[in-house]
Motif scaffolding. Structure first.
Motif, PDB file in Angstrom:
ATOM      1  N   ARG A   1       0.838  -1.209   0.000  1.00  0.00           N
ATOM      2  CA  ARG A   1       0.000   0.000   0.000  1.00  0.00           C
ATOM      3  C   ARG A   1       0.870   1.255   0.000  1.00  0.00           C
ATOM      4  O   ARG A   1       0.579   2.211  -0.711  1.00  0.00           O
ATOM      5  CB  ARG A   1      -0.945   0.000   1.201  1.00  0.00           C
ATOM      6  N   VAL A   2       1.937   1.257   0.778  1.00  0.00           N
ATOM      7  CA  VAL A   2       2.842   2.416   0.822  1.00  0.00           C
ATOM      8  C   VAL A   2       3.538   2.580  -0.537  1.00  0.00           C
ATOM      9  O   VAL A   2       3.691   3.710  -1.020  1.00  0.00           O
ATOM     10  CB  VAL A   2       3.855   2.309   1.983  1.00  0.00           C
ATOM     11  N   ASP A   3       3.917   1.474  -1.161  1.00  0.00           N
ATOM     12  CA  ASP A   3       4.501   1.550  -2.501  1.00  0.00           C
ATOM     13  C   ASP A   3       3.522   2.201  -3.483  1.00  0.00           C
ATOM     14  O   ASP A   3       3.911   3.018  -4.317  1.00  0.00           O
ATOM     15  CB  ASP A   3       4.877   0.156  -3.026  1.00  0.00           C
ATOM     16  N   LEU A   4       2.258   1.832  -3.371  1.00  0.00           N
ATOM     17  CA  LEU A   4       1.236   2.408  -4.236  1.00  0.00           C
ATOM     18  C   LEU A   4       1.074   3.913  -3.960  1.00  0.00           C
ATOM     19  O   LEU A   4       0.966   4.708  -4.894  1.00  0.00           O
ATOM     20  CB  LEU A   4      -0.088   1.658  -4.045  1.00  0.00           C
ATOM     21  N   ILE A   5       1.086   4.287  -2.693  1.00  0.00           N
ATOM     22  CA  ILE A   5       0.986   5.715  -2.326  1.00  0.00           C
ATOM     23  C   ILE A   5       2.185   6.483  -2.888  1.00  0.00           C
ATOM     24  O   ILE A   5       2.026   7.584  -3.422  1.00  0.00           O
ATOM     25  CB  ILE A   5       0.889   5.885  -0.790  1.00  0.00           C
ATOM     26  N   PHE A   6       3.367   5.901  -2.801  1.00  0.00           N
ATOM     27  CA  PHE A   6       4.568   6.534  -3.354  1.00  0.00           C
ATOM     28  C   PHE A   6       4.377   6.804  -4.851  1.00  0.00           C
ATOM     29  O   PHE A   6       4.657   7.904  -5.346  1.00  0.00           O
ATOM     30  CB  PHE A   6       5.790   5.642  -3.103  1.00  0.00           C
ATOM     31  N   LYS A   7       3.872   5.805  -5.568  1.00  0.00           N
ATOM     32  CA  LYS A   7       3.639   5.955  -7.013  1.00  0.00           C
ATOM     33  C   LYS A   7       2.601   7.035  -7.298  1.00  0.00           C
ATOM     34  O   LYS A   7       2.771   7.849  -8.199  1.00  0.00           O
ATOM     35  CB  LYS A   7       3.188   4.628  -7.627  1.00  0.00           C
TER      36      LYS A   7
ATOM     37  N   SER B   1      -5.896   8.486  -0.931  1.00  0.00           N
ATOM     38  CA  SER B   1      -4.685   8.105  -0.188  1.00  0.00           C
ATOM     39  C   SER B   1      -5.048   7.380   1.101  1.00  0.00           C
ATOM     40  O   SER B   1      -4.468   6.334   1.421  1.00  0.00           O
ATOM     41  CB  SER B   1      -3.841   9.343   0.132  1.00  0.00           C
ATOM     42  N   LEU B   2      -5.998   7.918   1.850  1.00  0.00           N
ATOM     43  CA  LEU B   2      -6.418   7.298   3.109  1.00  0.00           C
ATOM     44  C   LEU B   2      -7.062   5.939   2.849  1.00  0.00           C
ATOM     45  O   LEU B   2      -6.844   4.984   3.600  1.00  0.00           O
ATOM     46  CB  LEU B   2      -7.381   8.223   3.864  1.00  0.00           C
ATOM     47  N   TYR B   3      -7.836   5.839   1.779  1.00  0.00           N
ATOM     48  CA  TYR B   3      -8.487   4.586   1.405  1.00  0.00           C
ATOM     49  C   TYR B   3      -7.441   3.521   1.076  1.00  0.00           C
ATOM     50  O   TYR B   3      -7.531   2.387   1.533  1.00  0.00           O
ATOM     51  CB  TYR B   3      -9.411   4.824   0.202  1.00  0.00           C
ATOM     52  N   ILE B   4      -6.449   3.895   0.271  1.00  0.00           N
ATOM     53  CA  ILE B   4      -5.409   2.943  -0.133  1.00  0.00           C
ATOM     54  C   ILE B   4      -4.651   2.419   1.078  1.00  0.00           C
ATOM     55  O   ILE B   4      -4.379   1.220   1.178  1.00  0.00           O
ATOM     56  CB  ILE B   4      -4.427   3.595  -1.134  1.00  0.00           C
ATOM     57  N   LEU B   5      -4.312   3.285   2.011  1.00  0.00           N
ATOM     58  CA  LEU B   5      -3.515   2.868   3.171  1.00  0.00           C
ATOM     59  C   LEU B   5      -4.270   1.943   4.120  1.00  0.00           C
ATOM     60  O   LEU B   5      -3.655   1.194   4.874  1.00  0.00           O
ATOM     61  CB  LEU B   5      -2.993   4.096   3.931  1.00  0.00           C
ATOM     62  N   ASP B   6      -5.592   1.964   4.088  1.00  0.00           N
ATOM     63  CA  ASP B   6      -6.393   1.093   4.951  1.00  0.00           C
ATOM     64  C   ASP B   6      -6.452  -0.290   4.305  1.00  0.00           C
ATOM     65  O   ASP B   6      -7.160  -0.500   3.319  1.00  0.00           O
ATOM     66  CB  ASP B   6      -7.794   1.679   5.113  1.00  0.00           C
ATOM     67  N   ILE B   7      -5.694  -1.243   4.860  1.00  0.00           N
ATOM     68  CA  ILE B   7      -5.597  -2.572   4.236  1.00  0.00           C
ATOM     69  C   ILE B   7      -6.912  -3.347   4.280  1.00  0.00           C
ATOM     70  O   ILE B   7      -7.041  -4.369   3.610  1.00  0.00           O
ATOM     71  CB  ILE B   7      -4.454  -3.436   4.835  1.00  0.00           C
TER      72      ILE B   7
ATOM     73  N   LEU C   1      -9.660   4.169  -8.899  1.00  0.00           N
ATOM     74  CA  LEU C   1      -9.632   4.430  -7.460  1.00  0.00           C
ATOM     75  C   LEU C   1     -10.788   5.332  -7.038  1.00  0.00           C
ATOM     76  O   LEU C   1     -11.382   5.147  -5.975  1.00  0.00           O
ATOM     77  CB  LEU C   1      -8.286   5.040  -7.060  1.00  0.00           C
ATOM     78  N   ARG C   2     -11.138   6.305  -7.889  1.00  0.00           N
ATOM     79  CA  ARG C   2     -12.288   7.174  -7.590  1.00  0.00           C
ATOM     80  C   ARG C   2     -13.580   6.373  -7.559  1.00  0.00           C
ATOM     81  O   ARG C   2     -14.436   6.584  -6.708  1.00  0.00           O
ATOM     82  CB  ARG C   2     -12.392   8.299  -8.622  1.00  0.00           C
ATOM     83  N   LEU C   3     -13.733   5.438  -8.518  1.00  0.00           N
ATOM     84  CA  LEU C   3     -14.938   4.607  -8.558  1.00  0.00           C
ATOM     85  C   LEU C   3     -15.044   3.711  -7.322  1.00  0.00           C
ATOM     86  O   LEU C   3     -16.120   3.564  -6.750  1.00  0.00           O
ATOM     87  CB  LEU C   3     -14.965   3.754  -9.830  1.00  0.00           C
ATOM     88  N   VAL C   4     -13.936   3.129  -6.908  1.00  0.00           N
ATOM     89  CA  VAL C   4     -13.938   2.301  -5.699  1.00  0.00           C
ATOM     90  C   VAL C   4     -14.304   3.153  -4.487  1.00  0.00           C
ATOM     91  O   VAL C   4     -15.119   2.766  -3.658  1.00  0.00           O
ATOM     92  CB  VAL C   4     -12.570   1.608  -5.490  1.00  0.00           C
ATOM     93  N   LEU C   5     -13.704   4.323  -4.415  1.00  0.00           N
ATOM     94  CA  LEU C   5     -13.960   5.227  -3.293  1.00  0.00           C
ATOM     95  C   LEU C   5     -15.432   5.634  -3.229  1.00  0.00           C
ATOM     96  O   LEU C   5     -16.015   5.712  -2.161  1.00  0.00           O
ATOM     97  CB  LEU C   5     -13.075   6.474  -3.420  1.00  0.00           C
TER      98      LEU C   5
END
Length: 166
Positions: A27-33, A123-129, A152-156
């Motif tokens: 998840r952190v790797d994805l946030i970095f990207k 970002s907050l959504y991605i970090l929540d495993i 990601l917007r659609l999932v959110l």
């Protein structure tokens, strides 16, 4: 900032449980990207330095923040309020912005446009495993998850349900 004070970092990683830790690292790797893609952080920010920002150990992480400080301040404020972040003494969005990033905090929400507000939520959504990520159904793609902003917007928004957790 006092000369001998090492800035705090966010305590996100769960050491001692490799399954959870591996998910958190992905998840952190994805946030970095995403933050690099969104031009929130500079391209000279290393993945290792960025990763260390989520360890919770005092360290200067050399993250070059490029976006406006309102995004950074409100992002960190929201991040510190998440259940998956371990609370630390004397840690605040203000202290992180000043000490870790060398910026002046700005809590003025009127300086945040809809796009930035949505990207903070993503970002907050991605970090929540516990949140699933959209699967990449494009054949030949190297990533197993669809990390495009639209997906990601659609999932959110709850409109895309075909997902798998990491």
């Amino acid at each position: 900032m006092p000369f001998n004070t090492t800035p705090q970092t966010i305590k996100y990683y769960t050491h001692g449980n490799n399954g959870i830790l591996m998910k958190q690292r992905k998840r952190v790797d994805l946030i970095f990207k995403k933050w690099t893609e969104w031009k929130w952080i500079g391209i000279k920010t290393s993945a290792n330095d960025f990763d260390s920002f989520f360890e919770g150990e005092p360290r200067h992480c050399n993250i070059i923040w490029k976006a406006n400080t309102t995004i950074l301040t409100l992002l960190l404020q929201d991040l510190l309020n998440q259940s998956y972040i371990t609370k630390q003494t004397r840690q605040s969005a203000k202290s992180l912005v000043e000490q870790q990033f060398g910026k002046t905090p700005n809590f003025d929400k009127t300086r945040l446009d809809n796009d930035a507000e949505e990207k903070i939520k993503i970002s907050l959504y991605i970090l929540d495993i516990s949140n699933p990520l959209p699967e990449n159904d494009s054949y030949g793609e190297t990533e197993e998850f669809d990390t495009r902003d639209e997906a990601l917007r659609l999932v959110l928004s709850g409109m895309l349900r075909e997902t798998k957790g990491i």
